[in-house]
Scaffold this active site. Structure first.
Site, PDB file in Angstrom:
ATOM      1  N   LYS A   1     -11.221  -3.590  18.881  1.00 15.61           N
ATOM      2  CA  LYS A   1      -9.831  -3.995  19.067  1.00 15.61           C
ATOM      3  C   LYS A   1      -9.313  -3.698  20.483  1.00 15.61           C
ATOM      4  CE  LYS A   1      -8.795  -3.515  14.131  1.00 15.61           C
ATOM      5  NZ  LYS A   1      -7.705  -3.468  13.143  1.00 15.61           N
TER       6      LYS A   1
ATOM      7  N   ASN B   1       0.845  -1.192   0.000  1.00 21.87           N
ATOM      8  CA  ASN B   1       0.000   0.000   0.000  1.00 21.87           C
ATOM      9  C   ASN B   1       0.879   1.240   0.000  1.00 21.87           C
ATOM     10  OD1 ASN B   1       0.557   0.789   2.870  1.00 21.87           O
ATOM     11  ND2 ASN B   1      -0.317  -1.252   3.205  1.00 21.87           N
TER      12      ASN B   1
ATOM     13  N   LYS C   1       8.309 -17.535 -10.633  1.00 23.92           N
ATOM     14  CA  LYS C   1       7.631 -16.359 -11.164  1.00 23.92           C
ATOM     15  C   LYS C   1       6.346 -16.779 -11.902  1.00 23.92           C
ATOM     16  CE  LYS C   1       8.371 -12.524 -14.242  1.00 23.92           C
ATOM     17  NZ  LYS C   1       8.957 -12.241 -15.537  1.00 23.92           N
TER      18      LYS C   1
ATOM     19  N   PHE D   1      -4.454   3.013  14.692  1.00 23.70           N
ATOM     20  CA  PHE D   1      -4.755   4.018  13.679  1.00 23.70           C
ATOM     21  C   PHE D   1      -5.931   3.545  12.833  1.00 23.70           C
ATOM     22  CE2 PHE D   1      -1.572   7.458  13.083  1.00 23.70           C
ATOM     23  CZ  PHE D   1      -0.873   7.240  14.251  1.00 23.70           C
TER      24      PHE D   1
ATOM     25  N   LYS E   1     -13.626   0.551  15.776  1.00 15.91           N
ATOM     26  CA  LYS E   1     -12.315  -0.099  15.952  1.00 15.91           C
ATOM     27  C   LYS E   1     -11.799   0.029  17.388  1.00 15.91           C
ATOM     28  CE  LYS E   1     -10.945   0.108  11.273  1.00 15.91           C
ATOM     29  NZ  LYS E   1     -10.414   0.913  10.189  1.00 15.91           N
TER      30      LYS E   1
HETATM   31  N1  CTP Z   1      -3.912  -3.530  11.968  1.00 14.09           N
HETATM   32  C1  CTP Z   1      -3.171  -4.579  12.459  1.00 14.09           C
HETATM   33  N2  CTP Z   1      -3.129  -5.758  11.817  1.00 14.09           N
HETATM   34  C2  CTP Z   1      -3.831  -5.954  10.696  1.00 14.09           C
HETATM   35  C3  CTP Z   1      -4.603  -4.902  10.167  1.00 14.09           C
HETATM   36  C4  CTP Z   1      -4.621  -3.703  10.822  1.00 14.09           C
HETATM   37  O1  CTP Z   1      -2.527  -4.413  13.498  1.00 14.09           O
HETATM   38  N3  CTP Z   1      -3.779  -7.127  10.094  1.00 14.09           N
HETATM   39  C5  CTP Z   1      -3.941  -2.257  12.687  1.00 14.09           C
HETATM   40  C6  CTP Z   1      -3.255  -1.113  12.007  1.00 14.09           C
HETATM   41  O2  CTP Z   1      -1.905  -1.020  12.369  1.00 14.09           O
HETATM   42  C7  CTP Z   1      -4.041   0.070  12.511  1.00 14.09           C
HETATM   43  C8  CTP Z   1      -5.426  -0.469  12.743  1.00 14.09           C
HETATM   44  O3  CTP Z   1      -5.283  -1.879  12.812  1.00 14.09           O
HETATM   45  O4  CTP Z   1      -3.545   0.524  13.760  1.00 14.09           O
HETATM   46  C9  CTP Z   1      -6.452  -0.112  11.714  1.00 14.09           C
HETATM   47  O5  CTP Z   1      -6.213  -0.703  10.504  1.00 14.09           O
HETATM   48  P1  CTP Z   1      -7.377  -0.845   9.409  1.00 14.09           P
HETATM   49  O6  CTP Z   1      -6.809  -1.631   8.287  1.00 14.09           O
HETATM   50  O7  CTP Z   1      -7.964   0.470   9.115  1.00 14.09           O
HETATM   51  O8  CTP Z   1      -8.454  -1.640  10.228  1.00 14.09           O
HETATM   52  P2  CTP Z   1      -9.175  -2.940   9.943  1.00 14.09           P
HETATM   53  O9  CTP Z   1      -9.520  -3.511  11.259  1.00 14.09           O
HETATM   54  O10 CTP Z   1      -8.400  -3.771   9.009  1.00 14.09           O
HETATM   55  O11 CTP Z   1     -10.554  -2.472   9.328  1.00 14.09           O
HETATM   56  P3  CTP Z   1     -11.037  -2.286   7.834  1.00 14.09           P
HETATM   57  O12 CTP Z   1     -10.174  -3.092   6.978  1.00 14.09           O
HETATM   58  O13 CTP Z   1     -12.429  -2.740   7.930  1.00 14.09           O
HETATM   59  O14 CTP Z   1     -10.939  -0.817   7.583  1.00 14.09           O
END
Ligand code: CTP
Length: 401
Positions: free
Chosen positions: A340, A208, A287, A322, A336
């Site tokens: 979480k 990303n 590959k 975040f 979240k």
């Molecule tokens: N995060 C994490 N591990 C993952 C995905 C996300 O620790 N596998 C953490 C990120 O570091 C961040 C937070 O979760 O602090 C939010 O990430 P985000 O991708 O926005 O949240 P998701 O729970 O994946 O929600 P969604 O994909 O529905 O937006």
């Protein structure tokens, strides 16, 4: 409590006169100010101006006789709570990043072990010269805070970048550092930063746009606030802040393992990393060759590291996550925070002007259980200080409860 000491290093540029206003403002705020000038600076403004304001002798030469025979540059260096160069000429910047110490100002700077702030002011040509830019990068890498010059009309008649930053801006920077240093002394802070890469085959991955800047600036701010900092970083193009321990990782799984290794004895954990939610079910050994019109890859879910931390939290630990969203930011962020089991969610609105992946600034909303606030547009470093100030307070509360 004892007055805090600001050591102001004034070097020889036309902006030297502005250091007098800054001195006056700092004295009014209750700080003790010691001024050191280069010989050249005394051509622009007289030591008497500063002596009248600070009630201290201004130091210029390393070899002035002092009444108590103490080694003056060392005793000032010990007393400094912060060392600020206003203005910092190209010459002085070049000297300090190379450890040169051939006058009172540079000798004391070299001896001081306190936060250091550099406020450059010079002609645009000198500022933009790659040599100066390289020295400024070196200064940043050494952990010095830079207060960037502004674009404006310069004394030499040119218009361009090189004008000393606004005095109020410099003053805010000084006060912020003086108020926050030590806030995290004795605390262990763990920060994750950057993207993860999920390999598809030996040559390809999905990832990303995360630059890692926000997490790196949090780590740098935590270090400046006195914490013992560990940074777990995905692949990014950034220098690790001096004094921060780093663990380099690539995939979400790597990051998960590194976090499991590190988390237990940390007081504050900040998950700024943009972790890939999914990885390829199978990483091809060879590959992937192009074939028909469509390519199908099956992805499987990665562990949610933040959620895992929320479940395994050690007593009194503070956890901050975040959220980056393109819609319904606050609803999703609040969800979240709960799901979480975090203490704070820093919500990023991707669509906001001045926010997002690559820039040096951010606009964020901080969500806690009973409290939500949106911060103004500020540098990612300042956002880091704001986040950490609140987490430090939470950590203190929990420790006392
Ligand atoms: N995060 C994490 N591990 C993952 C995905 C996300 O620790 N596998 C953490 C990120 O570091 C961040 C937070 O979760 O602090 C939010 O990430 P985000 O991708 O926005 O949240 P998701 O729970 O994946 O929600 P969604 O994909 O529905 O937006």
């Amino acid at each position: 409590t004892m007055k805090k000491t600001v050591v102001l290093g004034v070097s020889g540029g036309i902006a030297a006169f502005k250091a007098a206003q800054l001195t006056s403002n700092l004295i009014k705020k209750g700080y003790d100010v010691e001024v050191i000038m280069t010989q050249n600076a005394t051509e622009f403004i007289t030591p008497l101006t500063f002596e009248s304001l600070t009630k201290h002798n201004v130091m210029v030469s390393t070899f002035e006789k002092v009444a108590d025979r103490s080694v003056k540059h060392i005793s000032i260096a010990h007393r400094a709570d912060i060392f600020v160069l206003v203005p910092a000429t190209a010459n002085v910047i070049a000297k300090i990043v190379h450890g040169l110490a051939d006058d009172m100002l540079t000798t004391t700077f070299l001896a001081a072990d306190c936060p250091k702030v550099i406020c450059p002011a010079m002609n645009t040509g000198m500022y933009e010269n790659p040599v100066t830019q390289k020295n400024l990068e070196a200064a940043k890498a050494l952990g010095y805070e830079l207060v960037e010059p502004e674009v404006g009309y310069l004394a030499c008649g040119d218009t361009g970048k090189g004008k000393l930053a606004d005095i109020t801006h410099i003053e805010e920077c000084i006060c912020r550092i003086l108020e926050t240093t030590g806030l995290l002394r004795g605390k262990r802070v763990l920060v994750t930063a950057g993207p993860t890469r999920e390999a598809l085959d030996p040559v390809r991955f999905i990832s990303n746009h995360s630059s890692g800047k926000m997490g790196y600036e949090i780590a740098r701010a935590a270090r400046d606030m006195g914490a013992d900092v560990t940074l777990i970083s995905g692949p990014v193009q950034l220098n690790v802040p001096h004094g921060v321990r780093v663990v380099q990782v690539v995939s979400a799984q790597d990051m998960f393992e590194a976090v499991q290794q590190e988390y237990a004895d940390c007081d504050i954990i900040i998950k700024a990393a943009a972790v890939g939610d999914y990885r390829a079910q199978k990483t091809e050994e060879n590959k992937i060759k192009k074939q028909g019109e469509f390519l199908e890859i099956t992805f499987v879910k990665n562990p949610d590291i933040l959620a895992w931390l929320g479940e395994h939290r050690v007593s009194n630990q503070i956890i901050c996550g975040f959220a980056m969203e393109t819609e319904h930011l606050l609803e999703h962020a609040a969800e979240k925070l709960n799901r979480k089991n975090c203490d704070m969610i820093v919500a990023n609105n991707l669509h906001e002007q001045g926010a997002g992946f690559q820039g040096d600034t951010n606009v964020v909303t901080l969500l806690q259980k009973n409290h939500t606030e949106t911060l103004d547009l500020m540098s990612k470093y300042e956002v880091g200080v704001e986040i950490l100030t609140r987490l430090a307070a939470l950590s203190k509360e929990r420790g006392e409860a």
